[in-house]
Design a protein around this motif. Structure first.
Motif, mmCIF file in Angstrom:
data_model
loop_
_atom_site.group_PDB
_atom_site.id
_atom_site.type_symbol
_atom_site.label_atom_id
_atom_site.label_comp_id
_atom_site.label_asym_id
_atom_site.label_seq_id
_atom_site.Cartn_x
_atom_site.Cartn_y
_atom_site.Cartn_z
ATOM 1 N N VAL A 1 0.842 -1.211 0.000
ATOM 2 C CA VAL A 1 0.000 0.000 0.000
ATOM 3 C C VAL A 1 0.869 1.250 0.000
ATOM 4 C CG1 VAL A 1 -1.640 1.343 1.370
ATOM 5 C CG2 VAL A 1 -1.967 -1.123 1.095
ATOM 6 N N LEU A 2 1.941 1.235 0.783
ATOM 7 C CA LEU A 2 2.848 2.383 0.820
ATOM 8 C C LEU A 2 3.491 2.612 -0.545
ATOM 9 C CD1 LEU A 2 4.323 4.568 2.444
ATOM 10 C CD2 LEU A 2 6.051 2.840 3.036
ATOM 11 N N GLY A 3 3.882 1.531 -1.198
ATOM 12 C CA GLY A 3 4.487 1.663 -2.521
ATOM 13 C C GLY A 3 3.522 2.239 -3.540
ATOM 14 N N ILE A 4 2.245 1.784 -3.500
ATOM 15 C CA ILE A 4 1.240 2.295 -4.438
ATOM 16 C C ILE A 4 0.903 3.755 -4.129
ATOM 17 C CG2 ILE A 4 -1.161 2.059 -5.179
ATOM 18 C CD1 ILE A 4 -0.879 -0.952 -4.783
ATOM 19 N N ALA A 5 0.737 4.046 -2.830
ATOM 20 C CA ALA A 5 0.340 5.403 -2.430
ATOM 21 C C ALA A 5 1.400 6.437 -2.779
ATOM 22 C CB ALA A 5 0.049 5.428 -0.933
ATOM 23 N N THR A 6 2.653 6.058 -2.671
ATOM 24 C CA THR A 6 3.733 7.008 -2.961
ATOM 25 C C THR A 6 4.127 7.016 -4.430
ATOM 26 O OG1 THR A 6 5.421 5.343 -2.430
ATOM 27 C CG2 THR A 6 4.666 6.790 -0.642
ATOM 28 N N GLY A 7 3.581 6.075 -5.210
ATOM 29 C CA GLY A 7 3.948 5.999 -6.620
ATOM 30 C C GLY A 7 5.385 5.579 -6.818
ATOM 31 N N ALA A 8 5.932 4.857 -5.867
ATOM 32 C CA ALA A 8 7.339 4.427 -5.954
ATOM 33 C C ALA A 8 7.544 3.535 -7.169
ATOM 34 C CB ALA A 8 7.731 3.676 -4.681
ATOM 35 N N ALA A 9 8.662 3.747 -7.851
ATOM 36 C CA ALA A 9 8.984 2.969 -9.057
ATOM 37 C C ALA A 9 9.567 1.621 -8.662
ATOM 38 C CB ALA A 9 9.969 3.745 -9.926
ATOM 39 N N GLY B 1 6.677 -1.139 -15.280
ATOM 40 C CA GLY B 1 5.511 -0.298 -15.131
ATOM 41 C C GLY B 1 5.870 1.162 -15.012
ATOM 42 N N PRO B 2 5.038 2.063 -15.514
ATOM 43 C CA PRO B 2 5.303 3.499 -15.372
ATOM 44 C C PRO B 2 5.126 3.939 -13.937
ATOM 45 C CG PRO B 2 3.110 3.131 -16.274
ATOM 46 C CD PRO B 2 3.768 1.787 -16.217
ATOM 47 N N GLU B 3 5.758 5.041 -13.566
ATOM 48 C CA GLU B 3 5.614 5.561 -12.216
ATOM 49 C C GLU B 3 4.210 6.140 -12.033
ATOM 50 O OE1 GLU B 3 8.703 8.105 -10.862
ATOM 51 O OE2 GLU B 3 10.225 7.120 -12.055
ATOM 52 N N GLY B 4 3.768 6.202 -10.803
ATOM 53 C CA GLY B 4 2.471 6.791 -10.508
ATOM 54 C C GLY B 4 1.586 5.842 -9.739
ATOM 55 N N ALA B 5 0.839 6.385 -8.776
ATOM 56 C CA ALA B 5 -0.021 5.557 -7.947
ATOM 57 C C ALA B 5 -1.071 4.842 -8.791
ATOM 58 C CB ALA B 5 -0.708 6.428 -6.899
ATOM 59 N N LEU B 6 -1.305 3.578 -8.502
ATOM 60 C CA LEU B 6 -2.294 2.713 -9.128
ATOM 61 C C LEU B 6 -2.059 2.478 -10.613
ATOM 62 C CD1 LEU B 6 -5.659 3.801 -7.458
ATOM 63 C CD2 LEU B 6 -4.095 1.984 -6.796
ATOM 64 N N ARG B 7 -1.046 3.094 -11.208
ATOM 65 C CA ARG B 7 -0.711 2.797 -12.589
ATOM 66 C C ARG B 7 0.683 2.201 -12.671
ATOM 67 N NH1 ARG B 7 -2.779 7.891 -13.034
ATOM 68 N NH2 ARG B 7 -0.718 8.781 -13.345
ATOM 69 N N SER B 8 1.260 1.943 -11.490
ATOM 70 C CA SER B 8 2.661 1.566 -11.475
ATOM 71 C C SER B 8 2.911 0.067 -11.598
ATOM 72 C CB SER B 8 3.318 2.071 -10.186
ATOM 73 O OG SER B 8 2.557 1.719 -9.067
ATOM 74 N N PHE B 9 1.855 -0.735 -11.685
ATOM 75 C CA PHE B 9 2.117 -2.146 -11.919
ATOM 76 C C PHE B 9 1.403 -2.606 -13.193
ATOM 77 C CE2 PHE B 9 -1.246 -1.852 -8.734
ATOM 78 C CZ PHE B 9 -2.267 -2.622 -9.258
ATOM 79 N N PRO B 10 2.027 -3.536 -13.943
ATOM 80 C CA PRO B 10 1.494 -3.966 -15.237
ATOM 81 C C PRO B 10 0.121 -4.613 -15.080
ATOM 82 C CG PRO B 10 3.736 -4.785 -14.853
ATOM 83 C CD PRO B 10 3.259 -4.224 -13.571
ATOM 84 N N GLY B 11 -0.734 -4.402 -16.068
ATOM 85 C CA GLY B 11 -2.021 -5.066 -16.087
ATOM 86 C C GLY B 11 -3.121 -4.277 -15.405
ATOM 87 N N PHE B 12 -2.772 -3.275 -14.617
ATOM 88 C CA PHE B 12 -3.789 -2.478 -13.920
ATOM 89 C C PHE B 12 -3.914 -1.141 -14.628
ATOM 90 C CE2 PHE B 12 -5.836 0.096 -10.753
ATOM 91 C CZ PHE B 12 -6.665 -0.785 -10.098
ATOM 92 N N ASP B 13 -5.094 -0.898 -15.208
ATOM 93 C CA ASP B 13 -5.266 0.322 -16.006
ATOM 94 C C ASP B 13 -6.058 1.393 -15.268
ATOM 95 O OD1 ASP B 13 -7.780 -0.735 -15.963
ATOM 96 O OD2 ASP B 13 -7.962 -1.023 -18.143
ATOM 97 N N GLY B 14 -6.247 1.195 -13.945
ATOM 98 C CA GLY B 14 -6.978 2.195 -13.173
ATOM 99 C C GLY B 14 -8.447 1.875 -13.023
ATOM 100 N N SER B 15 -8.953 0.874 -13.742
ATOM 101 C CA SER B 15 -10.346 0.486 -13.626
ATOM 102 C C SER B 15 -10.462 -0.836 -12.891
ATOM 103 C CB SER B 15 -10.974 0.336 -15.027
ATOM 104 O OG SER B 15 -10.384 -0.746 -15.715
#
Length: 469
Positions: free
Chosen positions: A222-230, A235-249
């Motif tokens: 959760v900390l990694g996602i919340a901070t957008g840690a690379a 995966g590109p940087e940014g919260a909830l878009r930083s891991f492959p396969g998750f498009d925000g929906s």
């Protein structure tokens, strides 16, 4: 006069059929604890869903190879973990093993030019040999012949191996051409996130919080996602878009499973039996035999299943399930399926029965539908669990007689060689060989079982005439 029977504690009564089958109450556990332990084990080893296809796809050229291999990996892991839990009733998960998949892909298929179908045949044959030796009681006899000092060393060595793997996954330990290994950059997102995870999880464990390891993994994620840690590979940087396969929906976490038709049943057993490939078969056999035997012994020691005489309950079933998993995995189209050292994380979380392994099996089956979500757990979140479990597994080394060089040197070699060669099998092998050699040359030959001498001779022959690759 008081009645002695009245002072004895009442026997533990199973709460349900599930409890009775797995012996959950008898192990002072609970269904919730076992399932939580299974989830912890799954999270620490789920990386294999992506790493195994990456390795094997370099050698197996079929349409949509990565996804087919991912499905095969999940099915093989689910089957191996299920039979370990349902039949052997141990809390150990199984999946296609790291190291042997690299030997399969880079040495046998690419280096030697062997067809991947033939290499799968070699894996299947090695699995048959595992089962035969297990049914005959040979693997159990070998475990009983290993002295307690080496048993404790194997457990400690696996702990050191786990900790080294965790430090590597965290980026805290990195390769260095001048010194072999070095310190990673503290500015790296993976390093600082994993470091926070170690401290946070250790604090929860110090407070004796039930589920500390699992909570540590989830909190670090959760900390990694919340901070957008690379910290997500590719995966590109940014919260909830930083891991492959998750498009925000919400639907971005689902993936449609496919049947790996290009892999299932493709193994070539006849080709693997050819004289020129016997060395390949026996290399698969030797490496996984001592890797798996060492892993199962160390995990059993940690889970409290080995008694003072070195006996393990249901030992033949335990070792047979390792061989059956290897055979099934080869049929499904993957390299050797074996017991996973990451099971120690689940044991550390309180897993003591086969329900832990069955939980892992169910999660691997679900991962065929939710595999994009599985990539939400970064290596930086599971690395702290490996480091801390590794530390816990070093507890047994205090029982080694460090004043007796005949015991202490083999034990030390067992512990140190595992992480330095990145191989449990090498640590066990050098420990056994050195123990027998020192006892023989120091006039204490009769203290060693003839079985262990035979094992040491076989290991020495393997190092002389066969190559691991």
């Amino acid at each position: 006069m008081s009645d002695p029977a009245a002072s004895r504690p009442a026997p533990l009564v199973p709460l349900s059929g599930l409890d009775r089958y797995f012996g959950i109450t008898a192990q002072n556990s609970s269904v919730t604890q076992e399932m939580r332990a299974g989830l912890t084990t799954f999270l620490t080893m789920s990386y294999i869903l992506f790493v195994n296809p990456q390795v094997l796809s370099t050698a197996i050229n079929i349409p949509n190879a990565f996804v087919q291999l991912l499905m095969t990996t999940a099915i093989a892991a689910a089957f191996g973990s299920a039979v370990m839990g349902l039949i052997a009733k141990y809390p150990f998960a199984q999946a296609p093993g790291m190291g042997l998949n690299a030997f399969f892909a880079f040495t046998v298929v690419q280096g030697m030019g062997v067809a991947w179908q033939t290499a799968l045949g070699a894996v299947f044959i090695s699995g048959v040999l595992f089962v035969l030796l297990s049914v005959l009681g040979a693997r159990q006899a070998i475990v009983q012949a290993i002295p307690n000092s080496l048993k404790y060393a194997i457990t400690g060595g696996i702990g050191a191996f786990l900790a080294f793997l965790g430090l590597k996954n965290a980026g805290i330990v990195i390769a260095n051409p001048a010194t072999l290994v070095g310190m990673g950059s503290l500015a790296s997102p993976t390093v600082w996130l994993a470091s926070i995870g170690v401290i946070l999880t250790a604090a929860l464990m110090a407070r004796k919080i039930t589920g500390a390891i699992l909570y540590g993994i989830l909190a670090t994620t959760v900390l990694g996602i919340a901070t957008g840690a690379a910290v997500y590979a590719g995966g590109p940087e940014g919260a909830l878009r930083s891991f492959p396969g998750f498009d925000g929906s919400f639907l971005g976490i689902f993936g449609t499973p496919i049947w790996p038709s290009g892999l299932v049943g493709q193994m070539d057993i006849a080709g693997a039996l050819g004289l020129g490939l016997l060395s390949v078969v026996f290399t698969f056999f030797f490496v996984d035999f001592f890797d798996a035997t060492g892993t199962l012994t160390g995990l059993s020691q940690r889970a409290g299943y080995i008694d003072a005489q070195g006996n393990m309950p249901r030992a033949r079933r335990l070792f047979s399930m390792d061989g059956i998993a290897a055979m099934f995995g080869a049929f499904m189209g993957t390299s050797t399926t074996t017991a996973y050292v990451e099971s120690a994380a689940g044991i550390g979380e309180g897993g003591r029965t086969g329900l832990t392994a069955v939980t892992v099996a169910v999660l691997f089956l679900l991962s065929m539908f939710l595999w994009p979500l599985a990539s939400a757990i970064p290596g930086a979140a599971t690395a702290p669990a490996l480091i801390l479990v590794g530390a816990l597994m070093m507890d047994g080394v205090k029982h080694i007689d460090w004043d007796d060089i005949a015991d202490s040197l083999p034990a030390f070699l067992t512990i140190i060689v595992m992480p330095l060669t990145f191989s449990i099998a090498n640590g066990v092998s050098l420990g056994v060989i050195s123990y027998c050699a020192i006892k023989l040359l120091s006039g204490k030959a009769k203290e060693v079982s003839p079985i262990l001498y035979a094992v040491a001779a076989a290991l020495l022959a393997r190092y002389i005439w066969l190559t691991e690759g």
